[in-house]
Design a protein around this motif. Structure first.
Motif, PDB file in Angstrom:
ATOM      1  N   LYS A   1      36.673  36.004  39.311  1.00  0.00           N
ATOM      2  CA  LYS A   1      36.180  36.923  38.276  1.00  0.00           C
ATOM      3  C   LYS A   1      37.250  37.946  37.946  1.00  0.00           C
ATOM      4  N   ALA A   2      37.308  38.336  36.660  1.00  0.00           N
ATOM      5  CA  ALA A   2      38.171  39.421  36.194  1.00  0.00           C
ATOM      6  C   ALA A   2      37.291  40.469  35.531  1.00  0.00           C
TER       7      ALA A   2
ATOM      8  N   ASP B   1      37.195  44.715  33.775  1.00  0.00           N
ATOM      9  CA  ASP B   1      37.991  45.805  33.228  1.00  0.00           C
ATOM     10  C   ASP B   1      37.883  47.091  34.042  1.00  0.00           C
TER      11      ASP B   1
ATOM     12  N   TRP C   1      39.661  37.310  43.994  1.00  0.00           N
ATOM     13  CA  TRP C   1      40.223  36.021  44.388  1.00  0.00           C
ATOM     14  C   TRP C   1      39.537  35.504  45.640  1.00  0.00           C
TER      15      TRP C   1
ATOM     16  N   MET D   1      41.009  32.483  41.282  1.00  0.00           N
ATOM     17  CA  MET D   1      40.351  33.664  40.740  1.00  0.00           C
ATOM     18  C   MET D   1      38.909  33.318  40.406  1.00  0.00           C
TER      19      MET D   1
ATOM     20  N   GLN E   1      46.806  44.827  33.541  1.00  0.00           N
ATOM     21  CA  GLN E   1      45.843  43.728  33.599  1.00  0.00           C
ATOM     22  C   GLN E   1      44.524  44.185  34.206  1.00  0.00           C
ATOM     23  N   LEU E   2      43.579  43.264  34.230  1.00  0.00           N
ATOM     24  CA  LEU E   2      42.237  43.538  34.735  1.00  0.00           C
ATOM     25  C   LEU E   2      42.202  43.485  36.259  1.00  0.00           C
TER      26      LEU E   2
ATOM     27  N   THR F   1      40.915  41.701  39.444  1.00  0.00           N
ATOM     28  CA  THR F   1      40.561  40.302  39.672  1.00  0.00           C
ATOM     29  C   THR F   1      40.092  40.108  41.107  1.00  0.00           C
TER      30      THR F   1
ATOM     31  N   THR G   1      42.423  42.495  43.430  1.00  0.00           N
ATOM     32  CA  THR G   1      43.744  42.938  43.016  1.00  0.00           C
ATOM     33  C   THR G   1      43.729  43.518  41.611  1.00  0.00           C
ATOM     34  N   ARG G   2      44.780  44.281  41.330  1.00  0.00           N
ATOM     35  CA  ARG G   2      45.046  44.711  39.960  1.00  0.00           C
ATOM     36  C   ARG G   2      46.519  45.059  39.852  1.00  0.00           C
TER      37      ARG G   2
END
Length: 103
Positions: free
Chosen positions: A58-59, A61, A44, A56, A39-40, A42, A34-35
């Motif tokens: 990992k996030a 950029d 899930w 979550m 925000q970054l 992510t 998702t994004r």
């Protein structure tokens, strides 16, 4: 004569490629990517014990590629190890060979 194809490519390069998607959702076998801008991105994973049913793992950029998403899941669940720093070309070559042997 350039035709419609050239005009379409120029439109994509000048306008569409400059746009930033405000929302991104891709479902995965194990969860979702998702994004919500700004925000970054992510990743899930489904988790019945977590609030909302997902956690979550990992996030990032930037939007990860399909193999990166699988690697993120594998690392988060202990199936694979974190990639080693250094020797980037050799690690990439090893990943390529491993991927080809799975086919």
């Amino acid at each position: 004569v350039t035709g419609f194809g050239m005009a379409g490519r120029m439109l994509r390069e000048r306008l569409i490629e400059q746009l930033i998607p405000a929302y991104y959702l891709r479902t995965l076998d194990f969860g979702a990517l998702t994004r919500t801008w700004p925000q970054l991105f992510t990743v899930w994973q489904e988790d019945e014990s977590a609030e909302g049913g997902y956690r979550m793992i990992k996030a990032m950029d930037r939007q990860p590629s399909n193999p990166e998403v699988i690697d993120i899941y594998d690392i988060a669940n202990g199936i694979a190890d974190e990639p080693k720093e250094g020797l980037g070309l050799l690690n990439a070559l090893g990943d390529f060979v491993n991927g080809m042997t799975r086919l």
